[in-house]
Design a protein around this motif. Structure first.
Motif, short mmCIF file in Angstrom:
data_model
loop_
_atom_site.label_atom_id
_atom_site.label_comp_id
_atom_site.label_asym_id
_atom_site.label_seq_id
_atom_site.Cartn_x
_atom_site.Cartn_y
_atom_site.Cartn_z
N ALA A 178 -9.21 -5.68 -12.33
CA ALA A 178 -8.48 -4.54 -11.75
C ALA A 178 -7.54 -3.96 -12.81
CB ALA A 178 -7.71 -4.99 -10.52
N GLY A 179 -8.11 -3.53 -13.89
CA GLY A 179 -7.36 -2.94 -14.99
C GLY A 179 -8.27 -2.07 -15.82
N LYS A 181 -8.05 3.03 -15.69
CA LYS A 181 -8.37 1.87 -14.87
C LYS A 181 -9.81 1.96 -14.37
CE LYS A 181 -6.84 -0.65 -10.78
NZ LYS A 181 -5.87 -0.68 -9.65
N ILE A 182 -10.54 0.86 -14.49
CA ILE A 182 -11.94 0.82 -14.06
C ILE A 182 -11.99 0.46 -12.58
CG2 ILE A 182 -14.19 -0.23 -14.47
CD1 ILE A 182 -13.21 -1.01 -17.26
N CYS A 183 -12.80 1.22 -11.83
CA CYS A 183 -12.96 0.98 -10.40
C CYS A 183 -14.19 0.15 -10.09
CB CYS A 183 -13.03 2.30 -9.63
SG CYS A 183 -11.54 3.29 -9.76
N LYS A 238 -5.39 -11.15 -17.32
CA LYS A 238 -4.59 -11.78 -16.28
C LYS A 238 -4.76 -11.08 -14.93
CE LYS A 238 -1.00 -13.50 -19.42
NZ LYS A 238 0.45 -13.50 -19.72
N GLU A 239 -5.35 -9.87 -14.91
CA GLU A 239 -5.56 -9.19 -13.64
C GLU A 239 -6.67 -9.88 -12.84
OE1 GLU A 239 -5.48 -7.50 -16.48
OE2 GLU A 239 -3.84 -6.04 -16.35
N ARG A 240 -6.68 -9.61 -11.55
CA ARG A 240 -7.68 -10.23 -10.69
C ARG A 240 -9.06 -9.65 -10.99
NH1 ARG A 240 -9.84 -7.00 -6.90
NH2 ARG A 240 -8.69 -5.16 -6.19
N VAL A 241 -10.08 -10.42 -10.68
CA VAL A 241 -11.46 -9.97 -10.85
C VAL A 241 -11.78 -8.93 -9.77
CG1 VAL A 241 -13.87 -10.69 -10.76
CG2 VAL A 241 -12.18 -12.12 -11.91
N ALA A 242 -12.46 -7.86 -10.14
CA ALA A 242 -12.86 -6.83 -9.19
C ALA A 242 -14.37 -6.84 -8.94
CB ALA A 242 -12.42 -5.46 -9.67
N SER A 246 -22.58 1.16 -16.82
CA SER A 246 -21.90 2.37 -16.34
C SER A 246 -20.63 1.98 -15.61
CB SER A 246 -22.80 3.18 -15.41
OG SER A 246 -23.90 3.71 -16.13
N LEU A 247 -19.61 2.83 -15.76
CA LEU A 247 -18.30 2.60 -15.16
C LEU A 247 -17.89 3.80 -14.33
CD1 LEU A 247 -16.35 1.52 -18.38
CD2 LEU A 247 -17.80 0.06 -17.00
N SER A 248 -17.13 3.55 -13.27
CA SER A 248 -16.40 4.61 -12.58
C SER A 248 -14.92 4.36 -12.79
CB SER A 248 -16.74 4.63 -11.10
OG SER A 248 -16.25 3.48 -10.45
N LEU A 249 -14.19 5.40 -13.17
CA LEU A 249 -12.76 5.28 -13.47
C LEU A 249 -11.94 5.92 -12.35
CD1 LEU A 249 -12.84 6.19 -17.28
CD2 LEU A 249 -13.17 3.95 -16.19
N ASN A 250 -10.69 5.50 -12.26
CA ASN A 250 -9.86 6.00 -11.17
C ASN A 250 -9.32 7.40 -11.44
OD1 ASN A 250 -7.93 5.45 -13.16
ND2 ASN A 250 -6.42 4.69 -11.70
N ASN A 251 -9.68 8.00 -12.57
CA ASN A 251 -9.28 9.38 -12.85
C ASN A 251 -10.45 10.35 -12.65
OD1 ASN A 251 -10.79 8.59 -15.03
ND2 ASN A 251 -9.51 9.67 -16.54
#
Length: 920
Positions: A268-269, A342-344, A248-252, A362-367
């Motif tokens: 955005a989750g 949360k994935i950035c 349900k979150e918006r697409v990033a 590959s992912l970048s996370l907000n932590n």
């Protein structure tokens, strides 16, 4: 004699792996993952978990925070990496050396989207100022500006081998631009909310866009050979269908993999949906199964309603045999990736995936972490994780050991031990929320005071917490080692101050659990000083006669000073309007400085407790302050992102160090004062080194005044020469660059050079005339400023030293027409000189001349065409009015004739009556 000080400069930044504001991309080779770390770029080797190349700007400033990065699809491109910054500038980097090749100024606010053309020679940038700018990467200059969006541009992509550009925005529209004619071909609507991302498959068959809507929208892309009734004349995109989303979150972010078989939709989750793109055969088979299921449902429904006498028409046989393929038949949900935080941003690796895998994501996370997953048809597996090189949240305390070769930092869940010289992380130890820390003499153990009131003893060698002591009932705000009479810091123990109103004194003890175990450190509470308020900070100092004091800052905005040996009350310092958050006592024990939430620093005398000076130090709360050992110089840090260097004797600000991008929480100073370390809310740890360069107070004051003037000048330029209106024209095209301080400086340099060269030519001609007249053969004395160059060479040297992008803007927007004519005078001479620089500058100026002439011809042609169209429209619009006017004239003429005839008849009748009356 004017006193001189030594300057401190930024030397090292570490602790940040990936900024949450920016995206991640792979380099052109596909071996390294590029991630933004505030104002820097790092290329990470995922297998080794180490940064291979660091891309750093020449200066560190909060305005240089990277908001987006892009990598060229062509590894042969000279500048294969681009970064967009918070000040709107675009920087081009060499992927091999990490050098910044060019800085492009054009946007007036933060850059939000970057994309290279397939050739790598053209770069498109979008910004929060709603404009899209096309840049020539080879010439390092702007091509043109595209206007039309009415909100932030969120994503860009090229079509048709770079001939068309597609942009999406938060204004809910997608625009297709023809780059040859520089106009908007198509405006695509349909999204009910802000569009955040889009991407196209490598074959340019489908375009997928995403917003906060519960579905993804898929568009078919018009191929060059496609014609017919289905496509209108100018359309490039046509809605193909919609794909329901899981979250349900918006697409990033939306991205296709290299071969176009997968598309990932990151929200955005904490999740990312991975869809598989089916080929035509599989999509047709899936469409037939869908139609068969629909037929079965229709038959079941008809059987249920047969008893009621209702007849349901069966599905047409044509639809069953050749069903129409929709978007849901082509895009099939394959996997849902769920991350721990949360994935950035996401990025597919362009290199070949490992055997048995469909792709590498590959992912970048907000932590402050980077993770890499392998995607196959059955599951998503984690391959690599980079997290050791930084804290997962803000850095709350930093401390150095006595030898200054180990640095300890604390955060919400871990303690890290660093090498302050290189920035390498040596140990990571799990702990509570550490608010303060200190090394135990011997460098084997360390102490951490936590927010929960516990005191943790850390074994540095083993990287573990050996004991957790319930020291206080509230959070521990300070850990201060107690020096002995000889000045050995921490030899006698330490003091802790807490929010439970207690100041506790502790001593070190060695404990051996068994005969086989080695002795371990433990601590014992020996004394407690009860206070009436929460303790916010504690400091210990020794005066020149060896008497020791302890100062305690309380929540009631006061500081109480006690004798350390007897704990008898000595002084009370009051004057702050808000609580004192930090303080420190000078090494000679004569001064104490306090920093408060009221943004002030106060310097007090320790003999009588009098306030020497109150300084408005920061524009927000002062979070930490420290004296340099054996001096009265001090450093303060605050929530205004700055570090400030002071002279406590002269009460003067010496230096302001900018570089952090968020609140600065803590500071520690080396024993010799040759460097300082700071920790911030932006998760970075910075080292500032003392240099041999001298600074003077008056010069620094003048420099700060000039900076304020320049800031006002930039605002004035933005106000007077801003090229963007509040309501831009629909699909308009503008000049790519903008007036900046650099362009004005460049124009001034060119004008000064032209004036100097003109004066030199006049002097030279006058000398020749006098030489011919007198015949004395006197030697001509050239101008020293020109350094022995001829006037032409001098102007050429000045023009060559200007950056191409700044030169173009200076010539087009800032250089007066009279000076432009003077510059044309040297073109002929430059073109005849066999010099590379002369030919380059001649080519640039001639290109600008032709560009202006072309613009003039285009404007003239457009004006003539508009006049012609205006005449045609006037003729068409006036035709019915002309007919009506002619009819009206005819009616008036007929009426006038009738009136004339009636007048003549009346006169004849009057004459007849007069004649008849005369005869009678």
């Amino acid at each position: 004699m004017v006193k001189a000080y030594l300057r401190y400069e930024p030397a090292l930044t570490f602790g940040v792996i990936a900024s949450p504001e920016s995206n991640v991309v792979y380099d052109p080779s596909g071996r390294l993952l590029l991630a933004a770390a505030l104002d820097r770029l790092a290329a990470w080797d995922l297998k080794r978990g180490l940064p291979s190349i660091t891309f750093a700007p020449s200066s560190s400033s909060p305005s240089l925070v990277i908001f987006c990065i892009a990598s060229s699809p062509s590894a042969a491109a000279s500048s294969s990496i681009a970064s967009g910054h918070a000040d709107g500038s675009i920087r081009l980097w060499d992927a091999e050396t990490g050098a910044c090749e060019a800085t492009l100024h054009g946007h007036r606010s933060a850059a939000s989207a970057l994309r290279f053309a397939p050739s790598g020679a053209v770069l498109a940038s979008g910004s929060k100022d709603c404009d899209v700018i096309l840049w020539d990467v080879v010439a390092q200059a702007g091509l043109f500006r595209l206007r039309g969006h009415r909100d932030q541009v969120t994503d860009l992509l090229f079509l048709d081998s770079g001939k068309k550009l597609v942009s999406c925005s938060k204004d809910k529209f997608i625009r297709v631009w023809d780059l040859d004619t520089q106009h908007c071909l198509q405006i695509v609507g349909g999204h009910r909310s802000e569009i955040w991302s889009m991407d196209v498959d490598p074959s340019e068959k489908f375009l997928v866009s995403g917003s906060a809507d519960p579905e993804l929208r898929v568009f078919r892309i018009r191929q060059s050979a496609e014609e017919g009734e289905d496509w209108s004349k100018w359309d490039v995109l046509k809605l193909f269908g919609e794909i329901p989303r899981q979250s349900k979150e918006r697409v990033a972010t939306i991205r296709f993999n290299k071969n176009g078989s997968l598309v990932a939709c990151q929200v955005a989750g904490k999740t990312a949906d991975i869809y598989r793109v089916l080929d035509e055969t599989e999509a047709t088979r899936k469409a037939k199964r869908r139609m068969n299921r629909k037929k079965e449902k229709a038959l079941a429904k008809s059987m249920a309603t047969e008893g009621n006498g209702t007849v349901i028409d069966p599905l047409p046989a044509k639809d069953l045999q050749n069903p129409a393929v929709i978007a849901a038949d082509v895009f099939k949900l394959l996997q849902v990736l769920r991350a721990s935080k949360k994935i950035c941003s996401i990025a597919f690796s362009p290199s070949n995936p490992p055997k048995g895998c469909l792709a590498t994501l590959s992912l970048s996370l907000n932590n402050n972490m980077l993770e890499t997953y392998s995607v196959d048809s059955e599951k998503v597996s984690k391959m690599y994780s980079i997290e050791m090189h930084g804290h997962h949240s803000d850095v709350r305390s930093v401390s150095l050991n006595l030898e200054d070769n180990l640095l300890m930092s604390t955060s919400h869940n871990a303690v890290k031990i660093w090498n302050p010289s290189t920035g390498d992380c040596l140990r990571t130890i799990d702990s509570g929320y550490g608010l303060c820390s200190a090394f135990v003499p011997g460098n084997r153990y360390a102490l951490v005071g936590t927010k929960g009131g516990t005191l943790e003893i850390i074994d540095i060698a083993s990287g573990s917490s050996i004991e957790v002591i319930e020291a206080h009932a509230g959070s521990i705000r300070s850990i201060i080692p107690i020096p002995d009479e000889d000045g050995n810091i921490g030899a006698r123990g330490f003091v802790t101050g807490s929010a439970d109103h207690d100041v506790k004194f502790w001593e070190y003890q060695w404990m051996q659990k068994s005969d086989t175990d080695s002795k371990q450190l433990t601590v014992t509470n020996v004394r407690t000083l009860k206070m009436d308020e929460d303790v916010l900070a504690v400091s210990i100092g020794t005066n020149q006669v060896g008497k020791q004091y302890i100062a305690v800052a309380l929540l009631d905005c006061t500081v109480k000073v006690y004798h350390l040996d007897t704990l008898k009350y000595c002084l009370k310092l009051y004057g702050h309007k808000l609580p004192v958050l930090c303080m420190d006592i000078s090494s000679d024990g004569t001064l104490i400085v306090t920093g408060s939430a009221d943004k002030n620093l106060k310097i007090w005398g320790m003999d009588f407790g009098d306030c020497h000076k109150s300084i408005f130090a920061h524009s927000d709360s002062v979070m930490d302050v420290k004296f340099v050992y054996k001096t009265h110089y001090m450093f303060s840090v605050g929530k205004d992102h700055t570090v400030k260097y002071w002279d406590a004797d002269k009460i003067e600000l010496l230096l302001t160090l900018e570089g952090h991008h968020a609140e600065v929480w803590c500071i520690t100073i080396s024993s010799r004062g040759d460097f300082i370390m700071t920790g911030s809310h932006d998760r970075s740890i910075r080292r500032w080194d003392r240099t041999e360069e001298q600074l003077f107070i008056e010069e620094e004051k003048e420099k700060r005044l000039e900076e304020s003037f320049e800031a006002d000048l930039d605002n004035d330029i933005e106000h007077r020469y801003g090229q963007k209106d509040d309501t831009p024209d629909e699909g308009s095209v503008g000049v790519p660059g903008r007036k900046t301080k650099e362009t004005l400086t460049s124009a001034d340099a060119i004008m000064d050079a032209l004036d100097t060269a003109e004066e030199e030519l006049k002097r030279l001609n006058q000398h020749k005339v006098e030489d011919l007249k007198n015949g004395n053969g006197a030697r001509f004395q050239p101008n020293v400023i020109m350094q022995g160059r001829s006037p032409s060479d001098y102007v050429l040297n000045v023009v060559s030293n200007i950056h191409p992008n700044d030169l173009e803007q200076a010539l087009l927007q800032s250089l007066p027409f009279s000076d432009a004519l003077k510059l044309m005078f040297y073109l002929k001479e430059w073109s005849l000189v066999p010099s590379k620089e002369a030919l380059q500058q001649s080519y640039r100026v001639i290109c600008l001349v032709y560009f202006l002439q072309e613009c003039k011809d285009t404007i003239g042609f457009n004006l003539a065409a508009m006049d012609h169209v205006k005449e045609l429209l006037a003729m068409r619009s006036d035709a019915p009015f002309r007919d009506a006017k002619a009819k009206l004239m005819e009616i008036r003429q007929e009426q006038s004739k009738r009136s004339d005839r009636s007048t003549d008849g009346n006169e004849r009748r009057k004459k007849k009556r007069k004649k008849a009356s005369g005869e009678s």
